[in-house]
Design an enzyme around this catalytic site. Structure first.
Site, short mmCIF file in Angstrom:
data_model
loop_
_atom_site.label_atom_id
_atom_site.label_comp_id
_atom_site.label_asym_id
_atom_site.label_seq_id
_atom_site.Cartn_x
_atom_site.Cartn_y
_atom_site.Cartn_z
N TYR A 19 0.92 -1.44 0.08
CA TYR A 19 0.01 0.14 0.21
C TYR A 19 0.81 1.06 0.07
O TYR A 19 0.55 2.10 -0.81
CB TYR A 19 -0.89 -0.03 1.25
N CYS A 36 -6.31 -6.29 -6.95
CA CYS A 36 -6.06 -5.88 -5.53
C CYS A 36 -5.62 -6.45 -4.62
O CYS A 36 -4.96 -6.36 -3.49
CB CYS A 36 -7.21 -5.15 -5.15
N GLU A 75 -1.35 -17.84 -7.97
CA GLU A 75 -0.38 -17.03 -8.74
C GLU A 75 0.83 -17.34 -8.37
O GLU A 75 1.74 -17.60 -9.29
CB GLU A 75 -0.76 -15.56 -8.48
#
Length: 170
Positions: free
Chosen positions: A99, A130, A157
């Protein structure tokens, strides 16, 4: 917007799209964790764009798709939120960003919490990834779909990226 619901490794997932019309060409405008109130099971051939979105999501969960190509029409969002979503969309498959790194890249190192809020308001999670945004030091924090879903998405992933990297050495 027409919504369909599919089963996935992270539970039911609803996908919404508009057909071509006054607002422009057909585009995916929403992904919802769970069953959207207006969602129905997909009916092949009923809505070509939703067929494509469902096929891409299934391929993503199977590990055969790493980049979504369905057109998006992301509704709403402030200028800051849209800038965050655009930055998130560029995070490579199998990688993560914090972030704070996004906040710094947008010119306000102190806006990490605002980035988190923007991530939570992402109308097309998974497609605009996100889940690839983590806390400082890689800490698993915050996700509109819940941390267990975030973990599964990151694990998919990581596995696919490792397999592809491993095969490239051979």
């Amino acid at each position: 917007m027409r919504w369909v619901v599919i089963d996935s490794p992270i539970g039911e997932l609803s996908v919404g799209a508009d057909g071509p019309g006054v607002a422009g060409p057909a585009a995916v405008g929403g992904v919802h964790f769970g069953r959207h109130p207006a969602a129905a099971p997909p009916v092949a051939g009923e809505h070509a764009l939703l067929d494509s979105a469902v096929a891409e999501l299934r391929a993503y969960f199977e590990g055969t798709l790493t980049d979504f190509t369905v057109p998006l029409a992301v509704p709403g969002g402030s200028d800051f939120e849209r800038a965050v979503w655009e930055r998130i969309a560029r995070v490579p498959y199998g990688e993560m960003i914090t972030y704070g790194e996004i906040a710094t890249g947008l010119g306000d190192a102190g806006a990490a919490r605002a980035v988190g809020t923007a991530c939570n308001r992402n109308p097309v999670p998974v497609i605009v990834p996100c889940h690839r945004v983590v806390g400082a030091g890689g800490k698993m924090v915050g996700f509109g779909g819940g941390l267990p879903r975030k973990r599964v998405l990151l694990e998919i992933e990581a596995r696919v990226k490792l397999e592809r990297d491993w095969l490239s050495f051979g």
